[in-house]
Design a protein around this motif. Structure first.
Motif, PDB file in Angstrom:
ATOM      1  N   PRO A 166       0.816  -1.235   0.000  1.00 53.89           N
ATOM      2  CA  PRO A 166       0.000   0.000   0.000  1.00 53.89           C
ATOM      3  C   PRO A 166       0.845   1.280   0.000  1.00 53.89           C
ATOM      4  O   PRO A 166       0.535   2.227  -0.726  1.00 53.89           O
ATOM      5  N   ILE A 167       1.918   1.320   0.776  1.00 55.29           N
ATOM      6  CA  ILE A 167       2.765   2.526   0.800  1.00 55.29           C
ATOM      7  C   ILE A 167       3.438   2.725  -0.560  1.00 55.29           C
ATOM      8  O   ILE A 167       3.521   3.840  -1.075  1.00 55.29           O
ATOM      9  N   SER A 168       3.891   1.629  -1.169  1.00 62.53           N
ATOM     10  CA  SER A 168       4.535   1.732  -2.483  1.00 62.53           C
ATOM     11  C   SER A 168       3.553   2.271  -3.525  1.00 62.53           C
ATOM     12  O   SER A 168       3.914   3.102  -4.365  1.00 62.53           O
ATOM     13  N   LEU A 169       2.312   1.796  -3.455  1.00 64.43           N
ATOM     14  CA  LEU A 169       1.292   2.267  -4.409  1.00 64.43           C
ATOM     15  C   LEU A 169       0.985   3.744  -4.195  1.00 64.43           C
ATOM     16  O   LEU A 169       0.816   4.503  -5.143  1.00 64.43           O
ATOM     17  N   LYS A 170       0.942   4.154  -2.929  1.00 68.03           N
ATOM     18  CA  LYS A 170       0.692   5.559  -2.593  1.00 68.03           C
ATOM     19  C   LYS A 170       1.804   6.448  -3.165  1.00 68.03           C
ATOM     20  O   LYS A 170       1.549   7.496  -3.763  1.00 68.03           O
ATOM     21  N   VAL A 171       3.039   6.006  -2.981  1.00 64.63           N
ATOM     22  CA  VAL A 171       4.194   6.758  -3.487  1.00 64.63           C
ATOM     23  C   VAL A 171       4.129   6.856  -5.016  1.00 64.63           C
ATOM     24  O   VAL A 171       4.341   7.926  -5.591  1.00 64.63           O
ATOM     25  N   GLN A 172       3.797   5.764  -5.666  1.00 62.92           N
ATOM     26  CA  GLN A 172       3.705   5.765  -7.125  1.00 62.92           C
ATOM     27  C   GLN A 172       2.598   6.714  -7.595  1.00 62.92           C
ATOM     28  O   GLN A 172       2.753   7.426  -8.591  1.00 62.92           O
ATOM     29  N   GLU A 173       1.484   6.736  -6.841  1.00 65.13           N
ATOM     30  CA  GLU A 173       0.368   7.632  -7.177  1.00 65.13           C
ATOM     31  C   GLU A 173       0.832   9.093  -7.109  1.00 65.13           C
ATOM     32  O   GLU A 173       0.552   9.891  -7.998  1.00 65.13           O
ATOM     33  N   GLU A 174       1.590   9.417  -6.063  1.00 69.66           N
ATOM     34  CA  GLU A 174       2.075  10.787  -5.895  1.00 69.66           C
ATOM     35  C   GLU A 174       3.075  11.157  -6.999  1.00 69.66           C
ATOM     36  O   GLU A 174       3.132  12.294  -7.457  1.00 69.66           O
ATOM     37  N   ARG A 175       3.836  10.181  -7.405  1.00 63.34           N
ATOM     38  CA  ARG A 175       4.828  10.381  -8.464  1.00 63.34           C
ATOM     39  C   ARG A 175       4.168  10.850  -9.753  1.00 63.34           C
ATOM     40  O   ARG A 175       4.771  11.537 -10.564  1.00 63.34           O
ATOM     41  N   LEU A 176       2.902  10.463  -9.947  1.00 64.32           N
ATOM     42  CA  LEU A 176       2.214  10.778 -11.196  1.00 64.32           C
ATOM     43  C   LEU A 176       1.332  12.026 -11.109  1.00 64.32           C
ATOM     44  O   LEU A 176       0.662  12.375 -12.071  1.00 64.32           O
ATOM     45  N   VAL A 177       1.344  12.696  -9.943  1.00 70.81           N
ATOM     46  CA  VAL A 177       0.471  13.867  -9.768  1.00 70.81           C
ATOM     47  C   VAL A 177       0.991  15.069 -10.548  1.00 70.81           C
ATOM     48  O   VAL A 177       2.189  15.354 -10.564  1.00 70.81           O
ATOM     49  N   ARG A 178       0.073  15.762 -11.204  1.00 73.22           N
ATOM     50  CA  ARG A 178       0.417  17.003 -11.899  1.00 73.22           C
ATOM     51  C   ARG A 178      -0.229  18.185 -11.197  1.00 73.22           C
ATOM     52  O   ARG A 178      -1.400  18.134 -10.838  1.00 73.22           O
ATOM     53  N   LEU A 179       0.542  19.232 -11.020  1.00 71.32           N
ATOM     54  CA  LEU A 179      -0.009  20.473 -10.458  1.00 71.32           C
ATOM     55  C   LEU A 179      -0.463  21.352 -11.616  1.00 71.32           C
ATOM     56  O   LEU A 179       0.152  21.346 -12.687  1.00 71.32           O
ATOM     57  N   SER A 180      -1.532  22.113 -11.397  1.00 68.03           N
ATOM     58  CA  SER A 180      -1.964  23.018 -12.460  1.00 68.03           C
ATOM     59  C   SER A 180      -0.975  24.179 -12.544  1.00 68.03           C
ATOM     60  O   SER A 180      -0.300  24.519 -11.562  1.00 68.03           O
ATOM     61  N   THR A 181      -0.885  24.768 -13.720  1.00 66.79           N
ATOM     62  CA  THR A 181       0.058  25.871 -13.923  1.00 66.79           C
ATOM     63  C   THR A 181      -0.246  27.041 -12.987  1.00 66.79           C
ATOM     64  O   THR A 181       0.661  27.651 -12.426  1.00 66.79           O
ATOM     65  N   SER A 182      -1.539  27.305 -12.772  1.00 65.54           N
ATOM     66  CA  SER A 182      -1.882  28.443 -11.911  1.00 65.54           C
ATOM     67  C   SER A 182      -1.495  28.155 -10.455  1.00 65.54           C
ATOM     68  O   SER A 182      -0.929  29.016  -9.770  1.00 65.54           O
ATOM     69  N   GLN A 183      -1.770  26.934 -10.017  1.00 64.66           N
ATOM     70  CA  GLN A 183      -1.415  26.537  -8.647  1.00 64.66           C
ATOM     71  C   GLN A 183       0.105  26.615  -8.446  1.00 64.66           C
ATOM     72  O   GLN A 183       0.597  27.171  -7.458  1.00 64.66           O
ATOM     73  N   LEU A 184       0.822  26.096  -9.412  1.00 59.60           N
ATOM     74  CA  LEU A 184       2.276  26.076  -9.376  1.00 59.60           C
ATOM     75  C   LEU A 184       2.856  27.485  -9.287  1.00 59.60           C
ATOM     76  O   LEU A 184       3.721  27.789  -8.460  1.00 59.60           O
ATOM     77  N   ASN A 185       2.350  28.379 -10.129  1.00 62.32           N
ATOM     78  CA  ASN A 185       2.877  29.744 -10.149  1.00 62.32           C
ATOM     79  C   ASN A 185       2.519  30.517  -8.901  1.00 62.32           C
ATOM     80  O   ASN A 185       3.301  31.326  -8.415  1.00 62.32           O
ATOM     81  N   LYS A 186       1.341  30.220  -8.365  1.00 58.86           N
ATOM     82  CA  LYS A 186       0.946  30.864  -7.116  1.00 58.86           C
ATOM     83  C   LYS A 186       1.930  30.486  -6.007  1.00 58.86           C
ATOM     84  O   LYS A 186       2.445  31.354  -5.288  1.00 58.86           O
TER      85      LYS A 186
END
Ligand code: GTP
Ligand code: MG
Length: 261
Positions: A166-186
């Motif tokens: 479960p922890i490995s799957l959670k880490v892999q899920e986070e690895r694939l997360v994208r932040l929106s450009t507006s969120q990132l720039n903020k």
């Protein structure tokens, strides 16, 4: 996804693999490793197809000869290259050794995600503070892996082995997360307001805007006036602010500076 089980000889890699397969009521099939260095085991866990890569052990007679340590690091490297998430096994009875740090360094260089798994937790004398102080020891010895989860297990008794996948799957899920450009720039503009970049040779780094160009691992392109005047510690500062917005547990973040045209 591919999970690499890496660590120095005798740390319990094969024992952990066997315990995972024995505990999870998973469909398991063993496939011959692509090289003689690895044994691949395929399993299904809650709908996820997982390949566990066990770094093959080294046959040795009697005492360990000097070549063994170096060679086992090379074997770990090959498993790391094929993995998305590397389980870095640490022996609770010895603590973090230079060989562990060496393997950790290689995981970082390869931009792979990590879970630190402290094994043989059954074999040491503990009180209520032992887990905390061992965690501090891991953080100190593996400084650059401060975003990585640490799990304390016993492949022998099975303690907390059910948390590994479960922890490995959670880490892999986070690895694939994208932040929106507006969120990132903020986040980055706020970080810059809070602590402006230090000047270097009389010039100050100026940051214009950023985009996430890829995930796996999360990679951010930052347009600046001059990448050459950016200091490593300021990039670390920005990385930490990004992790406040999204933790990316267990996953390295890549920040690439580009001059604005
Ligand atoms: N007390 C204790 N012993 C363990 C544990 N896990 C593994 N061992 C013992 O450690 C020894 C090495 O275990 P392995 O699983 O073969 O270790 P490995 O990392 O695969 O070793 P190599 O393949 O040779 O690199 C064996 O004697 C295991 O019984 C544990 O959680 N607790
Ligand atoms: Mg083994």
């Amino acid at each position: 996804m591919e999970i690499g089980i890496v660590g120095k000889p005798n740390v319990g890699k094969s024992s952990l693999l066997n315990k995972i397969i024995g505990q999870e009521r998973a469909i398991v099939s063993e496939i011959p490793g692509t090289t003689r260095d690895a044994v691949d085991t395929r399993m299904e866990y809650e709908g996820n197809l997982i390949t566990l890569i066990d770094t093959a052990g080294i046959r040795r007679r009697g005492r360990i000869d000097p070549g063994v340590e170096k060679y086992s690091v090379i074997r770990s490297m090959r498993a790391i290259e094929r993995a998305d998430v590397a389980l870095l096994l640490i022996d609770a009875t010895t603590g973090v050794t230079s060989q562990d740090a060496h393997i950790a360094g290689y995981i970082l260089e390869s931009w792979k995600s990590t879970v630190v798994v402290v094994n043989k937790w059954d074999a040491i004398i503990k009180d209520t503070y032992t887990m905390d102080s061992f965690t501090q020891h891991v953080r100190k010895e593996l400084k650059f892996l401060d975003y990585v989860p640490v799990l304390f297990i016993s492949a022998k008794t099975g303690q907390r082995v059910n948390q590994v996948i479960p922890i490995s799957l959670k880490v892999q899920e986070e690895r694939l997360v994208r932040l929106s450009t507006s969120q990132l720039n903020k986040v980055l503009h706020q970080a810059q307001d809070r602590q402006p970049p230090p000047s270097y040779k009389g010039r100050q780094l100026r940051f214009y805007y950023a985009t996430q160009v890829r995930s796996d691992p999360p990679t951010f392109l930052l347009y600046v006036n001059d990448p050459k005047i950016a200091h490593f510690s300021y990039i670390r500062y920005l990385e930490n602010r990004l992790r406040e917005a999204y933790p990316y547990i267990g996953t390295p973040i890549r920040i690439v500076l580009k001059p604005r045209k």
